[in-house]
Design an enzyme around this catalytic site. Structure first.
Site, PDB file in Angstrom:
ATOM      1  N   ASP A 186       8.817   4.167 -10.247  1.00 27.61           N
ATOM      2  CA  ASP A 186       8.990   4.890 -11.500  1.00 27.61           C
ATOM      3  C   ASP A 186      10.469   5.178 -11.742  1.00 27.61           C
ATOM      4  O   ASP A 186      11.160   5.717 -10.872  1.00 27.61           O
ATOM      5  CB  ASP A 186       8.197   6.191 -11.443  1.00 27.61           C
ATOM      6  CG  ASP A 186       8.393   7.047 -12.681  1.00 27.61           C
ATOM      7  OD1 ASP A 186       7.879   6.664 -13.752  1.00 27.61           O
ATOM      8  OD2 ASP A 186       9.087   8.082 -12.589  1.00 27.61           O
ATOM      9  N   GLY A 187      10.941   4.822 -12.919  1.00 32.57           N
ATOM     10  CA  GLY A 187      12.357   4.970 -13.216  1.00 32.57           C
ATOM     11  C   GLY A 187      12.800   6.409 -13.350  1.00 32.57           C
ATOM     12  O   GLY A 187      13.934   6.756 -12.982  1.00 32.57           O
ATOM     13  N   GLU A 243      11.534  -0.983 -11.966  1.00 36.45           N
ATOM     14  CA  GLU A 243      10.434  -1.470 -12.796  1.00 36.45           C
ATOM     15  C   GLU A 243       9.129  -1.129 -12.111  1.00 36.45           C
ATOM     16  O   GLU A 243       8.897  -1.527 -10.962  1.00 36.45           O
ATOM     17  CB  GLU A 243      10.556  -2.975 -13.021  1.00 36.45           C
ATOM     18  CG  GLU A 243       9.409  -3.587 -13.795  1.00 36.45           C
ATOM     19  CD  GLU A 243       9.119  -2.893 -15.114  1.00 36.45           C
ATOM     20  OE1 GLU A 243       7.944  -2.590 -15.375  1.00 36.45           O
ATOM     21  OE2 GLU A 243      10.081  -2.636 -15.876  1.00 36.45           O
ATOM     22  N   HIS A 273      14.119   1.375 -16.580  1.00 39.16           N
ATOM     23  CA  HIS A 273      12.937   0.648 -17.064  1.00 39.16           C
ATOM     24  C   HIS A 273      13.375  -0.791 -17.335  1.00 39.16           C
ATOM     25  O   HIS A 273      13.527  -1.217 -18.470  1.00 39.16           O
ATOM     26  CB  HIS A 273      12.371   1.294 -18.323  1.00 39.16           C
ATOM     27  CG  HIS A 273      11.876   2.694 -18.126  1.00 39.16           C
ATOM     28  ND1 HIS A 273      12.726   3.767 -17.984  1.00 39.16           N
ATOM     29  CD2 HIS A 273      10.613   3.193 -18.055  1.00 39.16           C
ATOM     30  CE1 HIS A 273      12.006   4.880 -17.838  1.00 39.16           C
ATOM     31  NE2 HIS A 273      10.723   4.557 -17.870  1.00 39.16           N
ATOM     32  N   SER A 306      18.485  -6.257 -20.231  1.00 39.62           N
ATOM     33  CA  SER A 306      19.590  -5.401 -19.783  1.00 39.62           C
ATOM     34  C   SER A 306      20.008  -5.676 -18.334  1.00 39.62           C
ATOM     35  O   SER A 306      21.211  -5.621 -18.037  1.00 39.62           O
ATOM     36  CB  SER A 306      19.239  -3.925 -19.983  1.00 39.62           C
ATOM     37  OG  SER A 306      17.980  -3.608 -19.430  1.00 39.62           O
ATOM     38  N   ASP A 356      15.299   3.272 -20.822  1.00 41.60           N
ATOM     39  CA  ASP A 356      14.714   2.463 -21.898  1.00 41.60           C
ATOM     40  C   ASP A 356      13.198   2.419 -21.715  1.00 41.60           C
ATOM     41  O   ASP A 356      12.634   1.381 -21.389  1.00 41.60           O
ATOM     42  CB  ASP A 356      15.339   1.057 -21.841  1.00 41.60           C
ATOM     43  CG  ASP A 356      14.785   0.126 -22.900  1.00 41.60           C
ATOM     44  OD1 ASP A 356      14.235   0.623 -23.901  1.00 41.60           O
ATOM     45  OD2 ASP A 356      14.892  -1.105 -22.712  1.00 41.60           O
TER      46      ASP A 356
END
Length: 285
Positions: A142-143, A117, A41, A99, A168
């Site tokens: 989608d993570g 993302e 994310h 990050s 995250d």
């Protein structure tokens, strides 16, 4: 709870998350073999603390700004502050690294980094930041699904025995998000059992997390470590009073490195009733 990165960049949760992230990266790069990092994310990767979103909340003033003013001596915190300074030297005095930027800063030429993302605009900005870096692959997806798609980690014919997965999520589903995250961790461990996994989570009232702790302790990791920073007592369900990281397969003696760092962060960033917690759910053998 809608946790959009831009509104909260540089707050106490980011401080905790990013101090720990850099320490994990340093553990990975302490050995010469290449490693892989997956950020599920990722957000946009780089933020402006003088931008409209950050100015609207002002949370960075009680996070990174206060920590800089305190200048703690703990090596893990000094490492983080040095990275923030390096970001500002490169991108301007009001910049704050997400990050993805920290992973790019801390990892090496032979390492590889995948960034996921889902939000289209955020993913576009993220890609623009790192389009010139051959180590970085940006996925507008989608993570959670990426964990199944991208693990076990490899790059072409090269397979990575070592690495890190950072999860995250925004916790828009509130407590249901923990079930999604735990399912992703189970999938990740099944596909890449030797990898390190770090799950960030918000804390409003800690007692509401007991089910999560119990389920996390039952995961098939070799070890499970909790790192939590509360900047105020966890006595209100209406605000984020702190946050934590669940670390699976943490580096050797990582708890000893983090204990003084978290205590210093609680002292620097906390109100009356602030606290820090470093506790093994499953201690390494």
């Amino acid at each position: 709870m809608n946790y959009r990165h831009a509104f909260h960049a540089g707050n106490h949760a980011d401080v905790l998350k990013h101090v720990v992230l850099l320490a994990l990266c340093d553990a990975l790069t302490s050995k010469p073999a290449p490693c892989f990092a997956l950020d599920t994310h990722a957000g946009r990767g780089l933020y402006r603390l003088d931008g409209e979103a950050a100015q609207k909340t002002g949370e960075a003033q009680d996070g990174i700004a206060r920590l800089i003013a305190e200048t703690p001596r703990q090596p893990a915190i000094r490492r983080y502050l040095a990275a923030v300074q390096a970001c500002r030297e490169q991108h301007g005095a009001h910049s704050y690294p997400g990050s993805p930027w920290l992973l790019a800063h801390a990892l090496r030429e032979q390492d590889r980094i995948a960034l996921c993302e889902l939000h289209p605009e955020e993913a576009q900005v993220l890609g623009s930041h790192f389009e010139a870096d051959p180590r970085m692959a940006v996925h507008a997806r989608d993570g959670y699904a990426a964990i199944k798609a991208l693990l076990p980690a490899k790059h072409g014919a090269q397979k990575f025995a070592r690495g890190l997965v950072l999860i995250d999520p925004p916790y828009e589903a509130q407590l249901d998000e923990f079930d999604f995250a735990l399912a992703a961790l189970r999938e990740g461990l099944a596909r890449w059992p030797q990898g390190m996994f770090a799950l960030w989570y918000p804390i409003k009232q800690r007692r509401s997390l007991h089910t999560f702790y119990r389920k996390a302790a039952g995961l098939s990791a070799k070890s499970s470590l909790l790192l939590e920073l509360l900047v105020r007592p966890d006595d209100s369900p209406l605000r984020m009073n702190g946050s934590g990281l669940l670390l699976l397969n943490a580096p050797w003696q990582f708890d000893g490195l983090m204990q003084p760092a978290l205590a210093a962060m609680a002292g620097a960033l906390g109100e009356t009733g602030a606290s820090a917690r470093v506790e093994w759910l499953k201690a390494p053998l």
